[in-house]
Write a protein that holds these residues in place. Sequence first.
Motif, PDB file in Angstrom:
ATOM      1  N   MET A   1     -19.469 -26.115  40.861  1.00 23.87           N
ATOM      2  CA  MET A   1     -18.530 -27.169  40.474  1.00 23.87           C
ATOM      3  C   MET A   1     -17.595 -26.658  39.381  1.00 23.87           C
ATOM      4  N   ILE A   2     -16.300 -26.661  39.654  1.00 22.56           N
ATOM      5  CA  ILE A   2     -15.323 -26.161  38.672  1.00 22.56           C
ATOM      6  C   ILE A   2     -15.383 -26.983  37.377  1.00 22.56           C
ATOM      7  N   GLU A   3     -15.676 -28.284  37.516  1.00 26.01           N
ATOM      8  CA  GLU A   3     -15.715 -29.143  36.322  1.00 26.01           C
ATOM      9  C   GLU A   3     -16.730 -28.628  35.299  1.00 26.01           C
ATOM     10  N   ASN A   4     -17.767 -27.954  35.808  1.00 24.58           N
ATOM     11  CA  ASN A   4     -18.833 -27.483  34.921  1.00 24.58           C
ATOM     12  C   ASN A   4     -18.430 -26.289  34.058  1.00 24.58           C
ATOM     13  N   TYR A   5     -17.207 -25.777  34.289  1.00 22.76           N
ATOM     14  CA  TYR A   5     -16.737 -24.657  33.462  1.00 22.76           C
ATOM     15  C   TYR A   5     -15.748 -25.128  32.394  1.00 22.76           C
ATOM     16  N   ALA A   6     -15.650 -26.427  32.193  1.00 22.56           N
ATOM     17  CA  ALA A   6     -14.611 -26.960  31.301  1.00 22.56           C
ATOM     18  C   ALA A   6     -14.681 -26.344  29.898  1.00 22.56           C
ATOM     19  N   ARG A   7     -15.888 -26.299  29.341  1.00 21.11           N
ATOM     20  CA  ARG A   7     -15.979 -25.793  27.966  1.00 21.11           C
ATOM     21  C   ARG A   7     -15.598 -24.316  27.901  1.00 21.11           C
ATOM     22  N   ALA A   8     -16.069 -23.559  28.905  1.00 17.75           N
ATOM     23  CA  ALA A   8     -15.760 -22.126  28.939  1.00 17.75           C
ATOM     24  C   ALA A   8     -14.269 -21.896  29.151  1.00 17.75           C
ATOM     25  N   ILE A   9     -13.655 -22.702  30.038  1.00 17.27           N
ATOM     26  CA  ILE A   9     -12.219 -22.544  30.291  1.00 17.27           C
ATOM     27  C   ILE A   9     -11.418 -22.898  29.034  1.00 17.27           C
ATOM     28  N   ALA A  10     -11.853 -23.939  28.326  1.00 18.84           N
ATOM     29  CA  ALA A  10     -11.177 -24.307  27.067  1.00 18.84           C
ATOM     30  C   ALA A  10     -11.172 -23.118  26.104  1.00 18.84           C
ATOM     31  N   ALA A  11     -12.298 -22.407  26.032  1.00 17.42           N
ATOM     32  CA  ALA A  11     -12.387 -21.257  25.132  1.00 17.42           C
ATOM     33  C   ALA A  11     -11.459 -20.126  25.592  1.00 17.42           C
ATOM     34  N   VAL A  12     -11.402 -19.906  26.914  1.00 19.48           N
ATOM     35  CA  VAL A  12     -10.516 -18.865  27.451  1.00 19.48           C
ATOM     36  C   VAL A  12      -9.061 -19.180  27.104  1.00 19.48           C
ATOM     37  N   LEU A  13      -8.672 -20.429  27.296  1.00 21.72           N
ATOM     38  CA  LEU A  13      -7.283 -20.829  27.023  1.00 21.72           C
ATOM     39  C   LEU A  13      -6.923 -20.548  25.570  1.00 21.72           C
ATOM     40  N   LYS A  14      -7.856 -20.862  24.693  1.00 21.73           N
ATOM     41  CA  LYS A  14      -7.639 -20.664  23.265  1.00 21.73           C
ATOM     42  C   LYS A  14      -7.527 -19.179  22.936  1.00 21.73           C
ATOM     43  N   ASN A  15      -8.505 -18.419  23.456  1.00 16.45           N
ATOM     44  CA  ASN A  15      -8.537 -16.984  23.147  1.00 16.45           C
ATOM     45  C   ASN A  15      -7.340 -16.245  23.708  1.00 16.45           C
ATOM     46  N   GLU A  16      -6.871 -16.681  24.883  1.00 17.72           N
ATOM     47  CA  GLU A  16      -5.750 -15.990  25.529  1.00 17.72           C
ATOM     48  C   GLU A  16      -4.406 -16.474  25.011  1.00 17.72           C
ATOM     49  N   GLY A  17      -4.413 -17.461  24.158  1.00 17.32           N
ATOM     50  CA  GLY A  17      -3.149 -18.001  23.639  1.00 17.32           C
ATOM     51  C   GLY A  17      -2.327 -18.699  24.704  1.00 17.32           C
ATOM     52  N   ALA A  18      -2.998 -19.329  25.668  1.00 16.05           N
ATOM     53  CA  ALA A  18      -2.276 -20.042  26.733  1.00 16.05           C
ATOM     54  C   ALA A  18      -1.402 -21.120  26.118  1.00 16.05           C
ATOM     55  N   GLU A  19      -0.245 -21.406  26.755  1.00 10.33           N
ATOM     56  CA  GLU A  19       0.580 -22.485  26.215  1.00 10.33           C
ATOM     57  C   GLU A  19       0.399 -23.788  26.972  1.00 10.33           C
ATOM     58  N   LEU A  20      -0.152 -23.701  28.191  1.00 10.30           N
ATOM     59  CA  LEU A  20      -0.324 -24.919  28.983  1.00 10.30           C
ATOM     60  C   LEU A  20      -1.417 -24.690  30.011  1.00 10.30           C
ATOM     61  N   PHE A  21      -2.218 -25.726  30.246  1.00  8.62           N
ATOM     62  CA  PHE A  21      -3.161 -25.708  31.360  1.00  8.62           C
ATOM     63  C   PHE A  21      -2.657 -26.753  32.339  1.00  8.62           C
ATOM     64  N   ALA A  22      -2.181 -26.301  33.492  1.00  3.69           N
ATOM     65  CA  ALA A  22      -1.599 -27.212  34.486  1.00  3.69           C
ATOM     66  C   ALA A  22      -2.538 -27.269  35.685  1.00  3.69           C
ATOM     67  N   VAL A  23      -2.982 -28.469  35.999  1.00  3.87           N
ATOM     68  CA  VAL A  23      -4.054 -28.649  36.974  1.00  3.87           C
ATOM     69  C   VAL A  23      -3.580 -29.595  38.075  1.00  3.87           C
ATOM     70  N   GLY A  24      -3.928 -29.299  39.298  1.00  4.52           N
ATOM     71  CA  GLY A  24      -3.566 -30.171  40.424  1.00  4.52           C
ATOM     72  C   GLY A  24      -4.237 -31.522  40.274  1.00  4.52           C
ATOM     73  N   ALA A  25      -3.468 -32.588  40.491  1.00  2.25           N
ATOM     74  CA  ALA A  25      -3.991 -33.948  40.282  1.00  2.25           C
ATOM     75  C   ALA A  25      -4.796 -34.415  41.495  1.00  2.25           C
ATOM     76  N   THR A  26      -6.011 -33.908  41.596  1.00  2.00           N
ATOM     77  CA  THR A  26      -6.997 -34.365  42.586  1.00  2.00           C
ATOM     78  C   THR A  26      -8.206 -34.842  41.785  1.00  2.00           C
ATOM     79  N   PRO A  27      -9.179 -35.505  42.413  1.00  2.00           N
ATOM     80  CA  PRO A  27     -10.330 -35.973  41.616  1.00  2.00           C
ATOM     81  C   PRO A  27     -11.003 -34.868  40.792  1.00  2.00           C
TER      82      PRO A  27
END
Lengths: 301, 255
Positions: free
Chosen positions: A58-84
Motif C-alpha cells: 500500500m503506497i499510503e503506508n510509505y507516507a512518513r518515509a516519503i515525507a522524509a525523502v521530500l524534505k531531504n531532497e529539497g523537493a518544492e512540491l509533492f503533486a499527487v493524482g486525485a484518486t482515493p
Amino acid sequence: MAGIFIYSDKADITSEIIGFARLNGKLPVVLTLSEKDAQALRNAGADKIIVIKGQSEMIENYARAIAAVLKNEGAELFAVGATPRGRDLAARVAGYLDCAMVSDISSASYKDEQLICTRMLYGGAVQQTEKLSGLSVITVPAGKYEPVQGEASLQTLELQADTRVSVVETAPIVKEGVDLSKAEKVVCVGMALDKAEDLQIARDLANVIGAEVGCTRSIAEERHWLPAESYIGISGAVVKPKLYISMGVSGQIQHVYGIRDAGLIVAIDTNEKAPIFKAADYGIVGDLYQVVPMLTEALKK
Amino acid sequence: MSQVIACYKWVADEADIRINADLSVDLSKAKGKISDYDKNVIEAAVQAAAALGGKAVGVTFGTADAKPSLKDALSRGLDEACYINAQEASQADGAATARALAAAIKKIADVGLIICAEGASDTYSRQTAPRIGALLDLPVVTSVSKMDINGNILTAARKLDDCMQTVKVELPAVVAVLPEINPAPIPGLKAVLAAGKKTVTELKAADLGADLTPRSTVSEVKGYVMNRKNIIFNEGDLAEQVKALAAALRKEGVL
C-alpha cells in the motif's frame, strides 16, 4: 534535488503531472511502487523515476518515509493524482510535514516562486484561490495537463513502510452500472421520478440517442433504484459528456459539480425555479412524464 | 473501555449561498448545518462505541457560530461532545483543522478509534483523517464503505477506484468513512430532548496548546459562474417546445 515529486496510482495522471512540471520548467521526479509502473512511465518525460522497495503493497503506508525523502531532497512540491489512494497518501504526507495542501486543484500556476492554486468550494458554487510557498502538497484530478515525452533515469529506493494497516483481500469492483465518466451522452434521472419502473422512460430516450443512464445521489443511495456507480455529483461520478439531459433533477450544487464539464446541459423539470435551469443550456419547464416521451419520439426521426 | 471520536464540522448550508453580481460570496443568509457526510460519521461512531463498549464522543472545531451544532450532534446518539470554540476556525485550512482536532483528541483518555468523513460538504478537501493520523502517528484507513470491529481489530472495506480492498488494523486507528457506510437516521423527539442533558466540554484556542495558523494563504474567494446559454423553450405548447429542443440539439451536433 529540488523539483516536483509526483505520485499517482493511475499512469495517465502521472504523465499529465509530469507535463505540468515540464510546462513550468521544473524537474519531474516520479515515485512508483512497482518496476512495471516505472517501465510504463519510462518515456513520459520525467527526469527520474524512483521505484520504492519496502514491506507494504500500500503506497499510503510509505507516507512518513516519503515525507522524509521530500524534505531531504529539497523537493518544492509533492503533486499527487486525485484518486482515493492518492488523496490519502498526499494528506498523510502533508500531515507529517505539517505543510500546506490544496486538494483537487482546478488550476495551478507559478508566479514569483509561489504556486497559485484554485479549487472549488461548496460543491462548485465558489472558487477559492490559495497561494503556496515552500514545500507543499497538491492533488491533481485527471485530464488537467498534456503529457510529454522524454526518457527518465531509473533508480530504486528502500523505504520503511508503516505496516500497521495490512491488506487482507483485494476484489475487483463489480460494476453494476457503467463508467459514466467516459460516457459521451448521459441521461440523468432525479427525484421527480415516481417509481423505479419509470426508469424505462429514461432508458427509452437513452437508447434512441445512444446515452448511458445516470441519476442523482438520492435515487441511488436512498431509493436504491440504480447502482451507486450511477450517481453523479461531488461524492459520486464526475462526468464530461458532450450531451447531458436531466429529467426531474432539481440541480443541487453537489450534483451540478459532477456535470460542470459537460458540453451541453439540457434540463427538464416542472419547477421553473429549480437551480438546474441556471446550470443548463437548454430547458423545458414541464412534467418529465410528458416531455421525455415526446423528446424520445422527436429524436427518433 | 475504549472511546470512539466522531469528528464533525458545522458548515454553511450551500443552498443558502448567494453570489452577488460582482461575484462576491454572501454567506450572511446561510444557515448552519452539520456537514452532510458527518451525520454518517456520527452514526458510525455510535455503532463502533457500542461494539467497543465505550462512549461515542463528538469533537468539533468551529467559531462561536457552531454552538447550535452540539445539540444536533448529541441528539444523533453521541454520549458527549467536545467543542473547540475558536475564531481561528474561520480561517483554518486542512493543516490548522487537523492540529486543532488532534490536540483536543489528545486530551481525551483511552481513545480507540477516531472517525472522520472523507470530506466536509463545504470544502471537501479530504485531508482531515490522514492528517490527524500523521499528527498523532496513528494508522489511517480511508474510503471506508464498511467496517467491523472484533476485539481490538478493525476490518474495513475500502472502496478504491479500481478495486474493493479489505484491510485490517489494530486499534487505536483513524478511519475516514464514505456516506454509504450507514443510513444516518433522523433523530426522534426523545433523542433531541435527551441531548440537552449530555456533557459538553468547551475548549478555547489557548487550552489546546496548538498552532492554529493556516499553512496556505487564501488570496481570493469568489462565486463560480457557469457560462451556459440558459435558454428555456417556452413558446407554444409542450409539443412545440420539445420540437424546438430537438431542433436545437441537432443544430449543436451533439446527437
